[in-house]
Design a protein around this motif. Sequence first.
Motif, PDB file in Angstrom:
ATOM      1  N   MET A   1      55.408  85.070  54.525  1.00 56.92           N
ATOM      2  CA  MET A   1      56.422  84.159  55.089  1.00 56.92           C
ATOM      3  C   MET A   1      57.182  83.494  53.944  1.00 56.92           C
ATOM      4  SD  MET A   1      55.817  80.842  57.556  1.00 56.92           S
ATOM      5  CE  MET A   1      55.158  81.856  58.887  1.00 56.92           C
ATOM      6  N   THR A   2      58.498  83.374  54.110  1.00 57.75           N
ATOM      7  CA  THR A   2      59.299  82.702  53.105  1.00 57.75           C
ATOM      8  C   THR A   2      59.947  81.460  53.689  1.00 57.75           C
ATOM      9  OG1 THR A   2      61.174  82.903  51.580  1.00 57.75           O
ATOM     10  CG2 THR A   2      61.305  84.145  53.636  1.00 57.75           C
ATOM     11  N   TRP A   3      59.963  80.410  52.892  1.00 58.20           N
ATOM     12  CA  TRP A   3      60.595  79.159  53.322  1.00 58.20           C
ATOM     13  C   TRP A   3      61.824  78.851  52.475  1.00 58.20           C
ATOM     14  CZ3 TRP A   3      54.977  78.260  52.488  1.00 58.20           C
ATOM     15  CH2 TRP A   3      54.247  78.409  53.679  1.00 58.20           C
ATOM     16  N   SER A   4      62.230  79.772  51.624  1.00 54.74           N
ATOM     17  CA  SER A   4      63.383  79.538  50.758  1.00 54.74           C
ATOM     18  C   SER A   4      64.669  79.469  51.566  1.00 54.74           C
ATOM     19  CB  SER A   4      63.508  80.648  49.717  1.00 54.74           C
ATOM     20  OG  SER A   4      62.456  80.590  48.775  1.00 54.74           O
ATOM     21  N   THR A   5      65.569  78.615  51.126  1.00 53.18           N
ATOM     22  CA  THR A   5      66.924  78.531  51.674  1.00 53.18           C
ATOM     23  C   THR A   5      67.872  78.462  50.479  1.00 53.18           C
ATOM     24  OG1 THR A   5      67.113  76.115  51.710  1.00 53.18           O
ATOM     25  CG2 THR A   5      65.997  77.163  53.599  1.00 53.18           C
ATOM     26  N   PRO A   6      69.187  78.547  50.711  1.00 54.05           N
ATOM     27  CA  PRO A   6      70.112  78.439  49.573  1.00 54.05           C
ATOM     28  C   PRO A   6      69.968  77.136  48.786  1.00 54.05           C
ATOM     29  CG  PRO A   6      71.245  79.360  51.463  1.00 54.05           C
ATOM     30  CD  PRO A   6      69.891  78.927  51.958  1.00 54.05           C
ATOM     31  N   VAL A   7      69.461  76.077  49.408  1.00 55.15           N
ATOM     32  CA  VAL A   7      69.374  74.787  48.713  1.00 55.15           C
ATOM     33  C   VAL A   7      67.939  74.411  48.332  1.00 55.15           C
ATOM     34  CG1 VAL A   7      71.474  73.876  49.771  1.00 55.15           C
ATOM     35  CG2 VAL A   7      69.268  73.521  50.907  1.00 55.15           C
ATOM     36  N   LEU A   8      66.973  75.252  48.687  1.00 51.95           N
ATOM     37  CA  LEU A   8      65.584  74.939  48.374  1.00 51.95           C
ATOM     38  C   LEU A   8      64.820  76.224  48.066  1.00 51.95           C
ATOM     39  CD1 LEU A   8      63.360  72.700  48.254  1.00 51.95           C
ATOM     40  CD2 LEU A   8      62.818  73.302  50.632  1.00 51.95           C
ATOM     41  N   GLY A   9      64.412  76.375  46.807  1.00 45.10           N
ATOM     42  CA  GLY A   9      63.567  77.497  46.447  1.00 45.10           C
ATOM     43  C   GLY A   9      62.132  77.204  46.840  1.00 45.10           C
ATOM     44  N   ALA A  10      61.429  78.216  47.361  1.00 44.82           N
ATOM     45  CA  ALA A  10      60.045  78.033  47.807  1.00 44.82           C
ATOM     46  C   ALA A  10      59.266  79.315  47.539  1.00 44.82           C
ATOM     47  CB  ALA A  10      59.995  77.669  49.289  1.00 44.82           C
ATOM     48  N   GLU A  11      58.214  79.201  46.746  1.00 45.14           N
ATOM     49  CA  GLU A  11      57.380  80.358  46.422  1.00 45.14           C
ATOM     50  C   GLU A  11      55.940  79.905  46.254  1.00 45.14           C
ATOM     51  OE1 GLU A  11      57.121  84.028  43.156  1.00 45.14           O
ATOM     52  OE2 GLU A  11      58.391  82.276  42.771  1.00 45.14           O
ATOM     53  N   VAL A  12      55.014  80.625  46.871  1.00 46.94           N
ATOM     54  CA  VAL A  12      53.589  80.331  46.730  1.00 46.94           C
ATOM     55  C   VAL A  12      53.013  81.211  45.636  1.00 46.94           C
ATOM     56  CG1 VAL A  12      51.343  80.253  47.859  1.00 46.94           C
ATOM     57  CG2 VAL A  12      53.402  79.702  49.164  1.00 46.94           C
ATOM     58  N   VAL A  13      52.446  80.573  44.605  1.00 48.40           N
ATOM     59  CA  VAL A  13      51.839  81.277  43.482  1.00 48.40           C
ATOM     60  C   VAL A  13      50.423  80.750  43.294  1.00 48.40           C
ATOM     61  CG1 VAL A  13      51.987  81.839  41.025  1.00 48.40           C
ATOM     62  CG2 VAL A  13      54.086  81.559  42.361  1.00 48.40           C
ATOM     63  N   ASP A  14      49.428  81.603  43.546  1.00 45.01           N
ATOM     64  CA  ASP A  14      48.025  81.221  43.369  1.00 45.01           C
ATOM     65  C   ASP A  14      47.680  79.922  44.102  1.00 45.01           C
ATOM     66  OD1 ASP A  14      47.567  83.464  41.768  1.00 45.01           O
ATOM     67  OD2 ASP A  14      48.141  82.385  39.945  1.00 45.01           O
ATOM     68  N   GLY A  15      48.146  79.807  45.334  1.00 41.41           N
ATOM     69  CA  GLY A  15      47.825  78.647  46.156  1.00 41.41           C
ATOM     70  C   GLY A  15      48.721  77.449  45.950  1.00 41.41           C
ATOM     71  N   VAL A  16      49.638  77.511  44.970  1.00 40.39           N
ATOM     72  CA  VAL A  16      50.574  76.403  44.710  1.00 40.39           C
ATOM     73  C   VAL A  16      51.939  76.752  45.276  1.00 40.39           C
ATOM     74  CG1 VAL A  16      51.736  75.006  42.958  1.00 40.39           C
ATOM     75  CG2 VAL A  16      49.357  75.713  42.613  1.00 40.39           C
ATOM     76  N   LEU A  17      52.438  75.938  46.192  1.00 38.46           N
ATOM     77  CA  LEU A  17      53.795  76.104  46.704  1.00 38.46           C
ATOM     78  C   LEU A  17      54.751  75.429  45.729  1.00 38.46           C
ATOM     79  CD1 LEU A  17      55.937  76.843  48.807  1.00 38.46           C
ATOM     80  CD2 LEU A  17      55.381  74.703  49.996  1.00 38.46           C
ATOM     81  N   GLU A  18      55.561  76.242  45.052  1.00 39.62           N
ATOM     82  CA  GLU A  18      56.530  75.725  44.096  1.00 39.62           C
ATOM     83  C   GLU A  18      57.858  75.513  44.812  1.00 39.62           C
ATOM     84  OE1 GLU A  18      56.599  78.552  40.920  1.00 39.62           O
ATOM     85  OE2 GLU A  18      54.510  78.151  40.342  1.00 39.62           O
ATOM     86  N   LEU A  19      58.231  74.257  44.983  1.00 38.85           N
ATOM     87  CA  LEU A  19      59.477  73.893  45.656  1.00 38.85           C
ATOM     88  C   LEU A  19      60.498  73.442  44.618  1.00 38.85           C
ATOM     89  CD1 LEU A  19      58.283  71.799  48.748  1.00 38.85           C
ATOM     90  CD2 LEU A  19      59.121  74.153  48.740  1.00 38.85           C
ATOM     91  N   THR A  20      61.698  74.009  44.669  1.00 42.65           N
ATOM     92  CA  THR A  20      62.751  73.656  43.719  1.00 42.65           C
ATOM     93  C   THR A  20      63.999  73.216  44.467  1.00 42.65           C
ATOM     94  OG1 THR A  20      61.917  75.313  42.151  1.00 42.65           O
ATOM     95  CG2 THR A  20      64.114  74.426  41.757  1.00 42.65           C
ATOM     96  N   LEU A  21      64.360  71.954  44.335  1.00 41.42           N
ATOM     97  CA  LEU A  21      65.616  71.466  44.890  1.00 41.42           C
ATOM     98  C   LEU A  21      66.743  72.215  44.182  1.00 41.42           C
ATOM     99  CD1 LEU A  21      64.817  67.622  44.778  1.00 41.42           C
ATOM    100  CD2 LEU A  21      64.264  69.268  46.585  1.00 41.42           C
ATOM    101  N   ASN A  22      67.612  72.867  44.944  1.00 37.72           N
ATOM    102  CA  ASN A  22      68.541  73.816  44.338  1.00 37.72           C
ATOM    103  C   ASN A  22      70.000  73.504  44.670  1.00 37.72           C
ATOM    104  OD1 ASN A  22      69.255  76.090  42.810  1.00 37.72           O
ATOM    105  ND2 ASN A  22      69.258  77.404  44.630  1.00 37.72           N
ATOM    106  N   ARG A  23      70.440  72.319  44.263  1.00 32.62           N
ATOM    107  CA  ARG A  23      71.865  71.962  44.318  1.00 32.62           C
ATOM    108  C   ARG A  23      72.258  71.427  42.940  1.00 32.62           C
ATOM    109  NH1 ARG A  23      73.836  67.946  47.926  1.00 32.62           N
ATOM    110  NH2 ARG A  23      75.740  69.195  48.010  1.00 32.62           N
TER     111      ARG A  23
END
Length: 263
Positions: A1-23
């Motif tokens: 499942m992906t939660w990324s949008t054009p304004v929010l990067g979202a990736e799960v790596v080894d149990g850590v959800l890395e969220l990046t505000l992307n504006r």
Amino acid sequence: MTWSTPVLGAEVVDGVLELTLNRPDALNALNLDLKDSLAAVLRAIRYDDSVRAVLLTGAGRAFCAGGDLSEMDPRRTPEQARARQHQLLHDVFLPLTRTPKPVVAAVHGHAHGAGLSLALACDLVVASEAAPMSFGYVLRGLTPDCGITYLLPRLIGMARTKQLLYSGRRFTGAEAAAMGLVAEAVAPADVLSRAGALARQLADGATVALALTKRMLEQSGHLGFEDMIEAEAYSQAVTRATADHAEGVLAFQEKRSPVFQGA
């Protein structure tokens, strides 16, 4: 499942959800799209066992510059403005403080107003020593929002809270660490790696115990001593029945580091 949008990067790596505000061109200011994306992710991960910790940061030279001024319509009635603010608090800020997942903020650059409040709603904040920060509400003729009148006095005391909110002055990540506003201030180049290491450490931890500890600390601001020791007794009973507790005891006996499964 992906939660990324054009304004929010979202990736799960080894149990850590890395969220990046992307504006980045808007210094990651919180517009409606970004608020909706954050709200959707926070709803989705609450009961998702694949996410054991969260790392929140921003793209470009800012963590988050606060609310998007271009969306602040002065023609709104006070009732309409309050409804929008109420939605932001209940869809983003409350879920962020109450998610059972531990959240680490990596503040590498500008963090102002609601953007700094967003960082402080996380469990741990690692900031660049040089990151510019402020609560500049009064300089715009506004009162503080996004829970900062609750969070700030608990973090740094009432006298310093008044000094920062009344003046709206800028300060650095190094000053924030000296005040106890953030957990750590490190060299600018080390912010993401240090915050990432903390998030991975938490993801490898006893997540049931961490979630209950987080909940009790949040409750401690408004419950009395007797209520808190009852909450501690309940939480101890729950965690004593977990596989992670059994692993922790076994690891202690075998003189090794525990390997927790989050159960």
